[in-house]
Write a protein that holds these residues in place. Structure first.
Motif, PDB file in Angstrom:
ATOM      1  N   ARG A 128       0.825  -1.202   0.000  1.00 30.43           N
ATOM      2  CA  ARG A 128       0.000   0.000   0.000  1.00 30.43           C
ATOM      3  C   ARG A 128       0.867   1.262   0.000  1.00 30.43           C
ATOM      4  NH1 ARG A 128      -4.121  -1.044   4.861  1.00 30.43           N
ATOM      5  NH2 ARG A 128      -2.131  -1.560   5.873  1.00 30.43           N
ATOM      6  N   LEU A 129       0.227   2.356  -0.410  1.00 33.76           N
ATOM      7  CA  LEU A 129       0.937   3.642  -0.500  1.00 33.76           C
ATOM      8  C   LEU A 129       1.126   4.250   0.883  1.00 33.76           C
ATOM      9  CD1 LEU A 129       2.008   6.029  -2.263  1.00 33.76           C
ATOM     10  CD2 LEU A 129      -0.326   6.943  -2.202  1.00 33.76           C
ATOM     11  N   TYR A 130       2.322   4.764   1.112  1.00 35.21           N
ATOM     12  CA  TYR A 130       2.579   5.538   2.324  1.00 35.21           C
ATOM     13  C   TYR A 130       2.483   7.035   2.009  1.00 35.21           C
ATOM     14  CZ  TYR A 130       4.789   7.221   6.590  1.00 35.21           C
ATOM     15  OH  TYR A 130       5.049   7.881   7.775  1.00 35.21           O
ATOM     16  N   THR A 131       3.365   7.547   1.142  1.00 40.30           N
ATOM     17  CA  THR A 131       3.297   8.968   0.777  1.00 40.30           C
ATOM     18  C   THR A 131       3.707   9.198  -0.674  1.00 40.30           C
ATOM     19  OG1 THR A 131       5.565   9.337   1.548  1.00 40.30           O
ATOM     20  CG2 THR A 131       3.775   9.869   3.089  1.00 40.30           C
ATOM     21  N   VAL A 132       3.150  10.268  -1.244  1.00 39.68           N
ATOM     22  CA  VAL A 132       3.658  10.876  -2.481  1.00 39.68           C
ATOM     23  C   VAL A 132       4.059  12.297  -2.120  1.00 39.68           C
ATOM     24  CG1 VAL A 132       3.176  11.580  -4.848  1.00 39.68           C
ATOM     25  CG2 VAL A 132       2.165   9.474  -3.950  1.00 39.68           C
ATOM     26  N   SER A 133       5.315  12.648  -2.347  1.00 37.74           N
ATOM     27  CA  SER A 133       5.807  13.981  -1.978  1.00 37.74           C
ATOM     28  C   SER A 133       6.362  14.688  -3.207  1.00 37.74           C
ATOM     29  CB  SER A 133       6.902  13.876  -0.907  1.00 37.74           C
ATOM     30  OG  SER A 133       6.390  13.262   0.268  1.00 37.74           O
ATOM     31  N   TRP A 134       6.068  15.999  -3.282  1.00 37.06           N
ATOM     32  CA  TRP A 134       6.579  16.829  -4.375  1.00 37.06           C
ATOM     33  C   TRP A 134       7.531  17.874  -3.805  1.00 37.06           C
ATOM     34  CZ3 TRP A 134       6.032  16.527  -9.604  1.00 37.06           C
ATOM     35  CH2 TRP A 134       5.054  15.635 -10.095  1.00 37.06           C
ATOM     36  N   TRP A 135       8.638  18.073  -4.523  1.00 39.60           N
ATOM     37  CA  TRP A 135       9.653  19.031  -4.118  1.00 39.60           C
ATOM     38  C   TRP A 135      10.021  19.924  -5.302  1.00 39.60           C
ATOM     39  CZ3 TRP A 135      12.166  18.074   0.820  1.00 39.60           C
ATOM     40  CH2 TRP A 135      11.761  16.882   1.434  1.00 39.60           C
ATOM     41  N   ARG A 136      10.326  21.185  -4.984  1.00 41.71           N
ATOM     42  CA  ARG A 136      11.042  22.055  -5.923  1.00 41.71           C
ATOM     43  C   ARG A 136      12.350  22.420  -5.242  1.00 41.71           C
ATOM     44  NH1 ARG A 136       9.600  28.143  -6.576  1.00 41.71           N
ATOM     45  NH2 ARG A 136      10.360  27.918  -4.438  1.00 41.71           N
ATOM     46  N   GLY A 137      13.438  21.867  -5.791  1.00 43.12           N
ATOM     47  CA  GLY A 137      14.705  22.032  -5.095  1.00 43.12           C
ATOM     48  C   GLY A 137      14.619  21.410  -3.715  1.00 43.12           C
ATOM     49  N   LYS A 138      14.885  22.198  -2.679  1.00 38.41           N
ATOM     50  CA  LYS A 138      14.837  21.695  -1.296  1.00 38.41           C
ATOM     51  C   LYS A 138      13.484  21.966  -0.628  1.00 38.41           C
ATOM     52  CE  LYS A 138      17.016  25.922   0.463  1.00 38.41           C
ATOM     53  NZ  LYS A 138      15.777  26.452   1.113  1.00 38.41           N
ATOM     54  N   ASP A 139      12.544  22.577  -1.369  1.00 34.77           N
ATOM     55  CA  ASP A 139      11.242  22.930  -0.797  1.00 34.77           C
ATOM     56  C   ASP A 139      10.216  21.837  -1.083  1.00 34.77           C
ATOM     57  OD1 ASP A 139      12.271  25.413   0.021  1.00 34.77           O
ATOM     58  OD2 ASP A 139      11.835  26.298  -1.945  1.00 34.77           O
ATOM     59  N   GLN A 140       9.683  21.218  -0.026  1.00 36.46           N
ATOM     60  CA  GLN A 140       8.625  20.227  -0.166  1.00 36.46           C
ATOM     61  C   GLN A 140       7.288  20.964  -0.090  1.00 36.46           C
ATOM     62  OE1 GLN A 140       8.653  17.136   2.781  1.00 36.46           O
ATOM     63  NE2 GLN A 140       6.987  15.986   1.834  1.00 36.46           N
ATOM     64  N   PHE A 141       6.558  21.019  -1.220  1.00 37.67           N
ATOM     65  CA  PHE A 141       5.363  21.852  -1.273  1.00 37.67           C
ATOM     66  C   PHE A 141       4.048  21.072  -1.275  1.00 37.67           C
ATOM     67  CE2 PHE A 141       6.830  21.194  -5.642  1.00 37.67           C
ATOM     68  CZ  PHE A 141       5.673  20.797  -6.299  1.00 37.67           C
ATOM     69  N   TYR A 142       4.105  19.742  -1.433  1.00 34.15           N
ATOM     70  CA  TYR A 142       2.857  18.962  -1.420  1.00 34.15           C
ATOM     71  C   TYR A 142       3.152  17.524  -1.019  1.00 34.15           C
ATOM     72  CZ  TYR A 142      -1.510  16.782  -3.033  1.00 34.15           C
ATOM     73  OH  TYR A 142      -2.696  16.088  -3.109  1.00 34.15           O
ATOM     74  N   THR A 143       2.289  16.988  -0.144  1.00 33.46           N
ATOM     75  CA  THR A 143       2.396  15.593   0.271  1.00 33.46           C
ATOM     76  C   THR A 143       1.009  14.972   0.304  1.00 33.46           C
ATOM     77  OG1 THR A 143       4.343  16.013   1.658  1.00 33.46           O
ATOM     78  CG2 THR A 143       3.124  14.001   2.081  1.00 33.46           C
TER      79      THR A 143
END
Length: 283
Positions: free
Chosen positions: A58-73
């Motif tokens: 099962r899925l735990y997380t999907v995370s989006w980053w721009r450079g070092k900034d995590q902007f969506y999980t």
């Protein structure tokens, strides 16, 4: 068989099953879609499609980053799975985002950067896959201006006159690639006049390209429609003008005595100019 040996064998079998269970699990990102050069002011959708391999994985997380900034999980195990964070140039439209896609609102030059999608399966294995792509937000020209060296109204030329028009694309980033068309056809290199670019303190570039030819070339039925196209990152900004040829001068130019300076009647000249004004009143 002794109880100690039986306990050892049972423990070994159970552990081997757990190890094999972990080894069978994997995460694969099947497609990462990040627009390469969106336009400033647009909403942009980033998509990360993935596959979880293994029994009951099962899925735990999907995370989006721009450079070092995590902007969506997106956290698959939470009742409220979506978490969005605001950074310079990044504003997430949370309601429109999902486990596979995130929507950025009103992107700007500051939104540009290296984007990373990180998909993680549930523990205790926590298998992870990562993919990256670069996005560069472009700024189209504020405007595309067409200006003639001589500026009669309407733009009217006589046979033998030199038609000279400049196209200026203002404030593009990166610089605009300018091209000319006459009557929807590309022009020849010899008809172009090139100028130097101007770049301001923000890196926005103003470019200019001139067009010149001698009438009556390119005119059809005493009309030539010129179009300037400024391309930036696949986005086109256009400007067009209608240019007219004085039919009286065209007749004199082609008359066998035209070269000797023969003069057409004044009445014909007046009627010819009137026909140009009437033609301009129709689309």
């Amino acid at each position: 068989m002794s109880s100690k040996l039986l306990l050892y064998l049972t423990t070994t079998i159970l552990l081997s099953r757990d190890v094999r269970c972990y080894d069978d699990k994997a995460v694969e990102i099947t497609e990462l879609l990040v627009p390469e050069s969106p336009r400033s002011g647009d909403d942009v959708t980033l998509t990360c499609r993935f596959r979880l391999v293994g029994y009951n994985h099962r899925l735990y997380t999907v995370s989006w980053w721009r450079g070092k900034d995590q902007f969506y999980t997106y956290k698959g195990t939470n009742i409220d799975p979506k978490h969005a964070y605001t950074f310079n140039g990044i504003q997430v439209k949370k309601d429109e985002s999902t486990e596979e896609s995130v929507v950025l609102e009103n992107v700007s030059e500051d939104t540009s950067g290296l984007y990373k999608c990180e998909v993680m399966g549930e523990g205790p294995a926590f298998r992870t896959a990562v993919e990256t792509k670069t996005m560069t937000v472009i700024v189209p020209p504020k405007q595309v201006d067409l200006s003639a060296w001589s500026n009669p109204d309407p733009l009217t030329y006589r046979s033998g006159d030199m038609v000279e028009i400049n196209c200026t694309a203002t404030g593009a980033k990166p610089k605009a690639n300018i091209k000319w068309e006459i009557n929807d056809l590309p022009v020849k290199e010899r008809n172009l006049m090139k100028y130097s670019d101007f770049e301001d303190s923000r890196g926005r570039v103003t470019s200019k390209l001139g067009l010149r030819w001698r009438a009556p070339d390119y005119f059809r039925n005493n009309l030539a429609r010129v179009t300037c196209i400024a391309m930036v990152g696949g986005h086109a900004t256009r400007g067009s003008k209608n240019i007219y040829l004085d039919p009286a001068s065209s007749a004199a130019f082609n008359h066998q005595f035209g070269a000797a300076g023969s003069q057409l009647p004044t009445t014909w000249t007046i009627l010819s100019l009137a026909s140009i004004l009437i033609a301009r009143s129709f689309p």
